[in-house]
Enzyme design. Structure first.
Site, short mmCIF file in Angstrom:
data_model
loop_
_atom_site.label_atom_id
_atom_site.label_comp_id
_atom_site.label_asym_id
_atom_site.label_seq_id
_atom_site.Cartn_x
_atom_site.Cartn_y
_atom_site.Cartn_z
N CYS A 335 0.84 -1.21 0.00
CA CYS A 335 0.00 0.00 0.00
C CYS A 335 0.87 1.26 0.00
O CYS A 335 1.54 1.55 -0.99
CB CYS A 335 -0.97 -0.04 1.18
N HIS A 432 -3.58 -5.68 1.10
CA HIS A 432 -3.40 -5.99 2.52
C HIS A 432 -3.96 -7.39 2.81
O HIS A 432 -4.88 -7.86 2.14
CB HIS A 432 -4.16 -4.99 3.39
#
Length: 487
Positions: A335, A432
Site C-alpha cells: 500500500c 493488505h
C-alpha cells in the site's frame, strides 16, 4: 435494547480483548451478538462487507461473534494523519479532516449517526456488547462526549469499568474514576473487572474488597493475564510491543525486518508471518538501522505516505535499503510502502499536505498520483509467480501506473495488480492481508528456504478466541455480566 458497555479506567487496559471474549462467550451460549464502538481512533482499519472501513478491533470482535464486519459496528473512526489532525470516518466513509482542537465542535453532530448505528445493530441481534474509548475519567471531555458516558447515558446502556493491574495503581484507577465522575454518570456503572493480573489472584483480595467499599460497585472478578492475546490482531501501533517475535536464544530460517513508520497503518499484515516458527519478524524503529542480516524488508502501509517517506529518509533507511538490495536482499512494499518504492508521488490536490510532488525511492518503475476517492474493497487475487489464490483487501487513496506494472505481483479478476522488478527482488502491491492465506504464505516463504509450513492462521485465531472465552468463563462471572444487559 439488551446491551452492555465495557469502559476502561484508562487507555489500553484491555477493553477490546474483554469485548472480544464476551462476544465469543455469549455467542457460544446461543445468543446472536454484535459488537459496537461509538468512536475509535486507529490507523489499523478493516474493510467491511458493506464497503466501508472500521477499526481493526471491531472486525476481530465481529469474528468473535461469527459474523461479517459492518460499518455500523464502528460509526465514527478517527485516523490520525499528523500530530494534531485526523481524518474522520463516519459510517465507513471519509467525512472530514480536522485538527484535534476543532474535533470537539464536530462531535455534537456525530451523536445522531452513532445512535442510528446502535439502533440498527440492536434490531438485528439479541445482545450488543459495546466498547468505550479511553476513559470516562477524562471529565474535561465529558460535555460533548460520544464515546463513553455520553453514549451510555444517551442509549441507556449499563457500564462495567475495567482496570489494568499490570500497570500498578489499579485501586486509585477505580476509586479515582468514581470520585471524579458526575453522580449520574457514576450511576451507569454497575460493576468492575480487574484485568491483566499476574500471579496468585487471591493476593489481591483485600484490594478487591477495598474497591467495592470505595465505589459501591459490584466486582465481577479478577482476570489473569492472557498470554495468547499477542496472537490476536492488534489495533494500536503501541501494541507492537516486542522488537522481535523471537527471543535472543533462538534463530529462524528467514529474518524479516519491517520499518515502523511514524504513521504505520494496517500493520496486522505481519501477524501471520509472526506465527511462523521458522520466521523472525523484527520491527525497525526510529533511530535504528535496518539489520544487515535480514532477508526481506517490508515497507508497510501508512496513513501519510508523503510524510512517512520523509520520515524514512530522516532515519537513513533509504540508504540502508540500497545496501540491503546490493547484498541480494528483497523488499516488499504494501500500500503506502508500494507508493514509496516508485519514482514519484504526485499530490496535485494537496490531499496529504501542501500540493506538490515527492521523489520516491526509485526502486520500482511506477508513479503514484493521489486522488480524493478512497479504494475500499475485499478481493480475491491470484499470485502471478505461484498461480495460487489468496484473499486480501484494499484501503488506499492514489493510483499507481508505469512500466513496472507490466510485471505484476498478482491479478484481480484478470486485471494486473502491483509491480515486481525484473530480478524479482523488489515487490509492490496494494493488497493488505495477503499473508492470512496459508497456501500463498507458504509459497511466498518457500522462496526464502522455509519449507513445509504447517501454520493455519485462521484456525489459530479461532482457537485463541475460544481460549479467551474459556479464560473469562473460568475467572469472571460471565453469567452476571451478561445479565446486566437485560436488567
Amino acid at each position: 435494547m439488551p446491551a452492555l458497555m465495557i469502559q476502561g479506567a484508562g487507555s489500553n487496559v484491555g477493553k477490546s480483548l474483554l469485548v472480544s471474549g464476551l462476544c465469543r462467550a455469549a455467542t457460544r451460549r446461543g445468543l446472536t451478538v454484535l459488537p459496537f464502538k461509538p468512536q475509535n481512533m486507529s490507523n489499523n482499519a478493516a474493510v467491511t462487507v458493506d464497503g466501508g472501513e472500521i477499526g481493526r478491533a471491531q472486525a476481530l470482535q465481529a469474528l468473535a461473534c461469527r459474523v461479517e464486519p459492518l460499518t455500523d459496528m464502528n460509526p465514527v473512526l478517527l485516523k490520525p494523519e499528523t500530530e494534531t489532525g485526523a481524518q474522520v470516518i463516519v459510517h465507513g466513509k471519509r467525512f472530514a479532516t480536522v485538527k484535534a482542537r476543532d474535533y470537539a465542535d464536530l462531535k455534537p453532530k456525530l451523536m445522531a449517526p452513532v445512535l442510528e448505528s446502535f439502533q440498527r445493530l440492536s434490531s438485528k441481534c439479541d445482545l450488543v456488547i459495546v466498547e468505550g474509548a479511553g476513559s470516562p475519567a477524562e471529565v474535561n471531555l465529558r460535555a460533548r462526549d460520544i464515546a463513553n458516558m455520553g453514549f451510555a447515558r444517551a442509549a441507556n446502556v449499563p457500564v462495567v469499568l475495567t482496570g489494568d493491574i499490570d500497570r500498578g495503581g489499579v485501586i486509585a484507577q477505580m476509586a479515582g474514576t468514581h470520585l471524579v465522575l458526575d453522580p449520574d454518570d457514576a450511576a451507569m456503572i454497575r460493576g468492575f473487572i480487574i484485568n491483566k493480573f499476574r500471579g496468585d489472584p487471591s493476593l489481591f483480595d483485600d484490594g478487591y474488597r477495598l474497591i467495592e467499599q470505595q465505589t459501591g460497585w459490584r466486582g465481577f472478578g479478577v482476570l489473569p493475564y492472557f498470554e495468547d492475546a499477542a496472537k490476536l490482531p492488534a489495533e494500536d501501533a503501541l501494541d507492537i510491543t516486542a522488537k522481535s517475535n523471537r527471543d535472543s536464544t533462538t534463530s529462524a530460517g528467514v529474518k524479516i525486518a519491517c520499518l515502523e513508520l511514524s504513521r504505520i497503518a494496517n500493520f496486522d499484515d505481519l501477524d501471520p508471518l509472526k506465527m511462523e516458527p521458522d520466521v523472525e519478524v523484527v520491527m525497525v524503529r526510529s533511530g535504528e538501522v535496518i539489520p544487515a542480516d535480514c532477508d526481506l524488508v517490508i515497507l508497510p502501509g501508512s496513513k501519510s505516505t508523503r510524510g512517512d517517506l520523509a520520515f524514512l529518509r530522516q532515519q537513513g533507511w533509504d540508504i540502508d535499503l540500497q545496501a540491503h538490495i546490493r547484498r541480494g536482499g528483497r523488499v516488499l512494499g504494501i500500500c503506502g510502502g508500494y507508493q514509496m518504492l516508485g519514482r514519484t508521488i504526485n499530490d496535485p490536490a494537496g490531499i496529504e499536505g501542501a500540493p506538490g510532488h515527492d521523489d520516491g525511492l526509485g526502486l520500482l518503475d511506477v508513479t503514484t498520483t493521489m486522488e480524493t476517492g478512497k479504494n475500499l474493497t475485499t478481493i480475491e487475487a491470484t499470485h502471478e509467480a505461484s498461480n495460487l489464490p489468496f484473499k486480501a483487501y484494499e484501503i488506499h487513496i492514489g493510483k499507481t501506473e508505469g512500466p513496472g506494472r507490466e510485471r505484476p505481483f498478482a491479478s484481480v479478476n484478470g486485471v494486473p495488480e502491483g509491480a515486481v522488478t525484473p530480478n524479482g527482488r523488489v515487490i509492490g502491491s496494494y493488497l493488505h492481508g495477503m499473508f492470512s492465506s496459508d497456501a500463498f504464505r507458504a509459497a511466498f516463504l518457500s522462496d526464502f528456504g522455509v519449507e513445509n509450513s504447517t501454520t493455519r492462521y485462521d484456525e489459530t485465531i479461532e482457537d485463541v478466541l475460544d481460549g479467551l472465552a474459556d479464560h473469562m468463563e473460568q475467572h469472571l462471572d460471565v453469567t452476571g455480566l451478561l445479565s446486566l444487559a437485560t436488567s
